[in-house]
Design a protein around this motif. Structure first.
Motif, PDB file in Angstrom:
ATOM      1  N   ASP A 112       0.848  -1.192   0.000  1.00 32.89           N
ATOM      2  CA  ASP A 112       0.000   0.000   0.000  1.00 32.89           C
ATOM      3  C   ASP A 112       0.885   1.245   0.000  1.00 32.89           C
ATOM      4  O   ASP A 112       1.510   1.573   1.017  1.00 32.89           O
ATOM      5  CB  ASP A 112      -0.908   0.033   1.233  1.00 32.89           C
ATOM      6  N   LYS A 113       0.951   1.920  -1.113  1.00 25.84           N
ATOM      7  CA  LYS A 113       1.795   3.110  -1.242  1.00 25.84           C
ATOM      8  C   LYS A 113       0.943   4.369  -1.109  1.00 25.84           C
ATOM      9  O   LYS A 113      -0.156   4.455  -1.648  1.00 25.84           O
ATOM     10  CB  LYS A 113       2.510   3.123  -2.600  1.00 25.84           C
ATOM     11  N   VAL A 114       1.471   5.353  -0.396  1.00 24.47           N
ATOM     12  CA  VAL A 114       0.811   6.651  -0.254  1.00 24.47           C
ATOM     13  C   VAL A 114       1.853   7.717  -0.563  1.00 24.47           C
ATOM     14  O   VAL A 114       2.927   7.719   0.048  1.00 24.47           O
ATOM     15  CB  VAL A 114       0.249   6.835   1.180  1.00 24.47           C
ATOM     16  N   PRO A 115       1.594   8.613  -1.519  1.00 29.45           N
ATOM     17  CA  PRO A 115       0.320   8.784  -2.212  1.00 29.45           C
ATOM     18  C   PRO A 115      -0.013   7.634  -3.162  1.00 29.45           C
ATOM     19  O   PRO A 115       0.867   6.936  -3.643  1.00 29.45           O
ATOM     20  CB  PRO A 115       0.519  10.090  -2.996  1.00 29.45           C
ATOM     21  N   ALA A 116      -1.314   7.487  -3.393  1.00 30.75           N
ATOM     22  CA  ALA A 116      -1.804   6.540  -4.394  1.00 30.75           C
ATOM     23  C   ALA A 116      -1.658   7.203  -5.755  1.00 30.75           C
ATOM     24  O   ALA A 116      -2.247   8.254  -6.001  1.00 30.75           O
ATOM     25  CB  ALA A 116      -3.271   6.208  -4.123  1.00 30.75           C
ATOM     26  N   VAL A 117      -0.854   6.599  -6.604  1.00 31.44           N
ATOM     27  CA  VAL A 117      -0.587   7.183  -7.925  1.00 31.44           C
ATOM     28  C   VAL A 117      -0.847   6.128  -8.984  1.00 31.44           C
ATOM     29  O   VAL A 117      -0.350   5.005  -8.881  1.00 31.44           O
ATOM     30  CB  VAL A 117       0.881   7.657  -8.045  1.00 31.44           C
ATOM     31  N   GLY A 118      -1.655   6.489  -9.989  1.00 33.57           N
ATOM     32  CA  GLY A 118      -1.844   5.593 -11.119  1.00 33.57           C
ATOM     33  C   GLY A 118      -3.301   5.362 -11.451  1.00 33.57           C
ATOM     34  O   GLY A 118      -4.203   6.030 -10.935  1.00 33.57           O
ATOM     35  N   TRP A 119      -3.520   4.397 -12.324  1.00 38.18           N
ATOM     36  CA  TRP A 119      -4.851   4.096 -12.834  1.00 38.18           C
ATOM     37  C   TRP A 119      -5.589   3.178 -11.867  1.00 38.18           C
ATOM     38  O   TRP A 119      -5.037   2.162 -11.435  1.00 38.18           O
ATOM     39  CB  TRP A 119      -4.745   3.441 -14.212  1.00 38.18           C
ATOM     40  N   GLN A 120      -6.792   3.555 -11.513  1.00 37.07           N
ATOM     41  CA  GLN A 120      -7.631   2.736 -10.642  1.00 37.07           C
ATOM     42  C   GLN A 120      -9.016   2.613 -11.263  1.00 37.07           C
ATOM     43  O   GLN A 120      -9.501   3.536 -11.919  1.00 37.07           O
ATOM     44  CB  GLN A 120      -7.784   3.382  -9.256  1.00 37.07           C
ATOM     45  N   GLU A 121      -9.646   1.485 -10.984  1.00 39.27           N
ATOM     46  CA  GLU A 121     -11.014   1.282 -11.461  1.00 39.27           C
ATOM     47  C   GLU A 121     -11.986   2.098 -10.607  1.00 39.27           C
ATOM     48  O   GLU A 121     -11.846   2.160  -9.385  1.00 39.27           O
ATOM     49  CB  GLU A 121     -11.391  -0.194 -11.375  1.00 39.27           C
ATOM     50  N   ILE A 122     -12.955   2.727 -11.274  1.00 44.02           N
ATOM     51  CA  ILE A 122     -14.060   3.349 -10.558  1.00 44.02           C
ATOM     52  C   ILE A 122     -15.356   2.674 -10.993  1.00 44.02           C
ATOM     53  O   ILE A 122     -15.451   2.129 -12.093  1.00 44.02           O
ATOM     54  CB  ILE A 122     -14.142   4.879 -10.769  1.00 44.02           C
ATOM     55  N   ARG A 123     -16.329   2.706 -10.095  1.00 44.45           N
ATOM     56  CA  ARG A 123     -17.666   2.177 -10.367  1.00 44.45           C
ATOM     57  C   ARG A 123     -18.639   3.342 -10.343  1.00 44.45           C
ATOM     58  O   ARG A 123     -18.807   3.981  -9.305  1.00 44.45           O
ATOM     59  CB  ARG A 123     -18.039   1.110  -9.320  1.00 44.45           C
ATOM     60  N   THR A 124     -19.247   3.610 -11.469  1.00 45.09           N
ATOM     61  CA  THR A 124     -20.106   4.786 -11.605  1.00 45.09           C
ATOM     62  C   THR A 124     -21.572   4.410 -11.401  1.00 45.09           C
ATOM     63  O   THR A 124     -21.948   3.240 -11.456  1.00 45.09           O
ATOM     64  CB  THR A 124     -19.936   5.415 -13.000  1.00 45.09           C
ATOM     65  N   ASN A 125     -22.402   5.425 -11.199  1.00 39.03           N
ATOM     66  CA  ASN A 125     -23.849   5.203 -11.216  1.00 39.03           C
ATOM     67  C   ASN A 125     -24.438   5.913 -12.442  1.00 39.03           C
ATOM     68  O   ASN A 125     -23.704   6.255 -13.374  1.00 39.03           O
ATOM     69  CB  ASN A 125     -24.496   5.639  -9.891  1.00 39.03           C
ATOM     70  N   ASP A 126     -25.736   6.151 -12.453  1.00 37.21           N
ATOM     71  CA  ASP A 126     -26.370   6.706 -13.652  1.00 37.21           C
ATOM     72  C   ASP A 126     -26.431   8.232 -13.639  1.00 37.21           C
ATOM     73  O   ASP A 126     -27.236   8.840 -14.324  1.00 37.21           O
ATOM     74  CB  ASP A 126     -27.772   6.119 -13.837  1.00 37.21           C
ATOM     75  N   ASN A 127     -25.550   8.876 -12.873  1.00 38.21           N
ATOM     76  CA  ASN A 127     -25.496  10.332 -12.842  1.00 38.21           C
ATOM     77  C   ASN A 127     -25.194  10.890 -14.228  1.00 38.21           C
ATOM     78  O   ASN A 127     -24.479  10.271 -15.020  1.00 38.21           O
ATOM     79  CB  ASN A 127     -24.426  10.778 -11.833  1.00 38.21           C
ATOM     80  N   VAL A 128     -25.701  12.075 -14.502  1.00 37.35           N
ATOM     81  CA  VAL A 128     -25.496  12.722 -15.802  1.00 37.35           C
ATOM     82  C   VAL A 128     -24.012  12.934 -16.113  1.00 37.35           C
ATOM     83  O   VAL A 128     -23.613  12.993 -17.276  1.00 37.35           O
ATOM     84  CB  VAL A 128     -26.272  14.060 -15.850  1.00 37.35           C
ATOM     85  N   LEU A 129     -23.167  13.002 -15.097  1.00 36.21           N
ATOM     86  CA  LEU A 129     -21.729  13.175 -15.312  1.00 36.21           C
ATOM     87  C   LEU A 129     -21.125  11.986 -16.055  1.00 36.21           C
ATOM     88  O   LEU A 129     -20.076  12.106 -16.685  1.00 36.21           O
ATOM     89  CB  LEU A 129     -21.028  13.362 -13.960  1.00 36.21           C
ATOM     90  N   PHE A 130     -21.804  10.824 -16.000  1.00 39.97           N
ATOM     91  CA  PHE A 130     -21.259   9.597 -16.592  1.00 39.97           C
ATOM     92  C   PHE A 130     -22.008   9.152 -17.842  1.00 39.97           C
ATOM     93  O   PHE A 130     -21.929   7.980 -18.226  1.00 39.97           O
ATOM     94  CB  PHE A 130     -21.256   8.477 -15.552  1.00 39.97           C
ATOM     95  N   LYS A 131     -22.708  10.052 -18.491  1.00 40.42           N
ATOM     96  CA  LYS A 131     -23.373   9.709 -19.748  1.00 40.42           C
ATOM     97  C   LYS A 131     -22.331   9.204 -20.752  1.00 40.42           C
ATOM     98  O   LYS A 131     -21.272   9.815 -20.926  1.00 40.42           O
ATOM     99  CB  LYS A 131     -24.084  10.955 -20.298  1.00 40.42           C
TER     100      LYS A 131
END
Length: 196
Positions: A112-131
Motif C-alpha cells: 500500500d503506497k501513499v500517495p496513491a498514484v496511477g490508474w484505478q477502477e471506478i464504479r459509476t452510477n447513472d449520474n449525468v456526469l457519466f453519460k
C-alpha cells in the motif's frame, strides 16, 4: 459559453486548461470573484496542500464566492477535498458544500503506497456526469487523502479502503481523479460537465 477555472496556489491548473482547449474551449483562468460568479460554468481543480489552499481562498475572498455559485461547478482532486467539511491535511476547515470529512490513507500492507498514484477502477452510477461512460472504467489518480463513501457519492473507488471517486450535490460535481489525465473517459466526463 464562458468556462472559468479558479486560479489559486494549487498545481495542475494548466493541464485542465489544455484539456479544455482539446475540446475547443478557451477557459478563463481567474481569481476574480465577480468573473467567477458571472461564468456559465466553473472548474475548481488543484493539487497541493489543503491548508495552504484554503488560506489563499480566504485571503482572496474566493471561499465565499465558491459557496455561493449557482451554476455547475466541477471540483477536481484537491478541489473535491476542499468542497468537503474538513480535511485531516493540516487539520483544515474547508468549504462545507459536502457534509463529509477528508481522511488520510493509512497503509495496511507493505504494497500500500501513499500517495496513491496511477490508474484505478471506478464504479459509476447513472449520474449525468457519466453519460456514455461505462459502469466500470479506469481513471488516473494522484492523492494521499480521500473522501469516505457518503450520501453524495456517485462513483466509488477502492484503494486500502472504499472511497468516493466522485461526488454530486445540487450544482456541485467532483472527481478525486484527474479527468484531464484520464484519456477518453476523462474527456467524456469533462464533455458531460460542459453539456450540463
Amino acid at each position: 459559453m464562458e468556462i472559468a477555472i479558479v486560479k489559486y496556489n494549487a498545481g495542475n491548473i494548466y493541464s485542465v486548461v489544455n484539456a479544455l482547449r482539446r475540446l475547443e474551449i478557451e477557459p478563463l483562468l481567474t481569481d476574480n470573484p465577480d468573473l467567477l460568479a458571472q461564468a456559465d460554468k466553473v472548474i475548481f481543480p488543484g493539487q497541493g496542500n489543503a491548508g495552504e489552499a484554503m488560506a489563499y481562498l480566504r485571503k482572496h475572498h474566493l471561499d465565499q464566492v465558491i459557496r455561493e455559485l449557482r451554476q455547475p461547478v466541477l471540483g477536481i482532486c484537491v478541489g473535491q477535498q476542499l468542497l468537503c467539511r474538513h480535511s485531516e491535511e493540516g487539520d483544515t476547515d474547508c468549504l462545507g458544500i459536502f457534509d463529509v470529512d477528508v481522511k488520510r490513507f493509512h497503509p495496511k500492507r507493505h504494497e500500500d503506497k501513499v500517495p496513491a498514484v496511477g490508474w484505478q477502477e471506478i464504479r459509476t452510477n447513472d449520474n449525468v456526469l457519466f453519460k456514455h461512460v461505462p459502469e466500470h472504467v479506469y481513471t488516473y489518480f494522484v492523492h494521499s487523502y480521500y473522501v469516505p463513501l457518503c450520501a453524495s457519492t456517485i462513483a466509488e473507488a477502492d484503494y486500502i479502503v472504499p472511497y468516493s471517486a466522485c461526488l454530486h450535490k445540487d450544482n456541485y460535481y467532483t472527481c478525486q481523479f484527474h479527468p484531464e489525465k484520464s484519456g477518453k473517459t476523462g474527456e467524456q466526463i469533462l464533455q458531460n460537465f460542459l453539456s450540463l
